[in-house]
Motif scaffolding. Sequence first.
Motif, PDB file in Angstrom:
ATOM      1  N   ALA A 246       7.571 -41.518  15.327  1.00  0.00           N
ATOM      2  CA  ALA A 246       8.762 -41.710  14.499  1.00  0.00           C
ATOM      3  C   ALA A 246       9.176 -43.174  14.430  1.00  0.00           C
ATOM      4  N   GLU A 247       8.987 -43.905  15.520  1.00  0.00           N
ATOM      5  CA  GLU A 247       9.432 -45.299  15.504  1.00  0.00           C
ATOM      6  C   GLU A 247       8.596 -46.141  14.552  1.00  0.00           C
ATOM      7  N   SER A 250       9.997 -45.388  11.119  1.00  0.00           N
ATOM      8  CA  SER A 250      11.319 -46.002  10.973  1.00  0.00           C
ATOM      9  C   SER A 250      11.209 -47.507  10.770  1.00  0.00           C
ATOM     10  N   ALA A 282      10.143 -40.058   9.635  1.00  0.00           N
ATOM     11  CA  ALA A 282      10.781 -40.288  10.936  1.00  0.00           C
ATOM     12  C   ALA A 282      11.736 -39.162  11.284  1.00  0.00           C
ATOM     13  N   SER A 292      15.408 -43.044  13.990  1.00  0.00           N
ATOM     14  CA  SER A 292      15.246 -42.167  12.835  1.00  0.00           C
ATOM     15  C   SER A 292      16.556 -42.057  12.064  1.00  0.00           C
TER      16      SER A 292
END
Length: 465
Positions: A246-247, A250, A282, A292
């Motif tokens: 997810a990072e 993002s 994200a 996110s």
Amino acid sequence: MGSGESVLVGTDQLETPRRLLAFDGFILDLTRGVLTAEAREVVLRPKTTAVLAHLLAHAGEIVSRETLLTVVWGDVAVSDDSLTQCVSEIRRALGTAQAEMLQTHARRGYVMATRLRPVAPAADPSALPIPGAGPNGAMPPGSEAAMQATARPRSRMVWAALVMGGFALVVGGLGLVFSATTWISANRLPAPAAPSVVAEPSSWDEGQRLVLEGRIAQQGGGTYEERLRASLPLFLRALAVEPRLAEAASEAAFVHTNLRTNGSSRDPELDLREAERLAALAMAAMPEASLSLSSQAAVLRQQRRFAEAIVFYERAGANPVRVVDRANVGIMHLMLGDAESAQPPLRAALLESPLHRFAATWRVYLGLAKLMTGHPDEAADDFLTSTGLNLPTEERLFYRLVALHGAGRLAEAQALDTNLRQRDLALLARPLRALGMSDEAAYRTRFERAVLAPLHRMGWVQIGR
């Protein structure tokens, strides 16, 4: 004893095996009192080691000065300067690039903006895992997109072995012991059922490494636009390697939104579509992660959906280290034309992190809010700061000219007016970026009354037309 507590144990009560803590590219050897980053070793004083160890045990949490004084010095009476010296020594040991990792929260305490990952003892340092790798690895907090360290989806988690009721991290001579429950709480991992360690899949490690390289690229040389564009391929490669990272999604979304915000976008519509896509990825991967939430807020901001963005910025800003998101709450209020509600979060962010790399931008927005609420005397010096990332120098000086004139500081206003008229007329005639940031009627009305009308009365009739 609660999971967030630690206990002091005399050195004669138990042995002191060598214990290592890994975080954000560093390894802290608790027994030797040495902080290692790559080939560099820094020897820390015993008290400094104990302070850093306690902050790492509570990474991401605000630890008060009183708590640190009690845990590290016990009943020994010492001045606050003793703790201040330890904090300064930690920042020097972390180095310039990572100094922001140890953050000061005014009147509240300190936060280590990282995530602790225990490392098994090893005689050969080359046998240690790569610091900061894996789902519990931390990232540098310098960029606007810096995020609370995230945990891997459960199907990919590492299950660490805990033996006979607890895993203790012992600070050699000081006898500072961290309970197993403290480690679990800090890393948000459930207690394992079997004494075995599952190897980290390489895709996650490679994705984390690429994200770190992208963040380093954003801190490198060149213009802000050049640094953003240099980082984007690295974030996209990280996402390709590990789609659930997810990072990475993002950070890539932030590149697209920041290019638009900074006026550097070559194709604003394409950048917005890409930011929407990446923020959605994200949110799908980790919907409650601060980064996110922040990336979704950034997309809503670009869509001029400021009231909705506030909700996501507030949720992201609940993380103590996410001062950027708390400041953005104030900016969104300003974009809605609510200059009164904009000021408290912007003031708080500047008080909390006065040296933050976005502090100059926050101060300019705060100055605009003060102008809109009829306080030019308070606003004038807010425009003395550097331009930040969003407003050109000449535009900032126009706001200072309005504030000086409104505050009755006429000699200073006249000198600035003369200086501005000697500049390139093409620069002075370009549209005001702040005017184009919001289409909200309340914002435009207050901006025109507080900024444009005074400029036109002073003879700058082409500004804002």
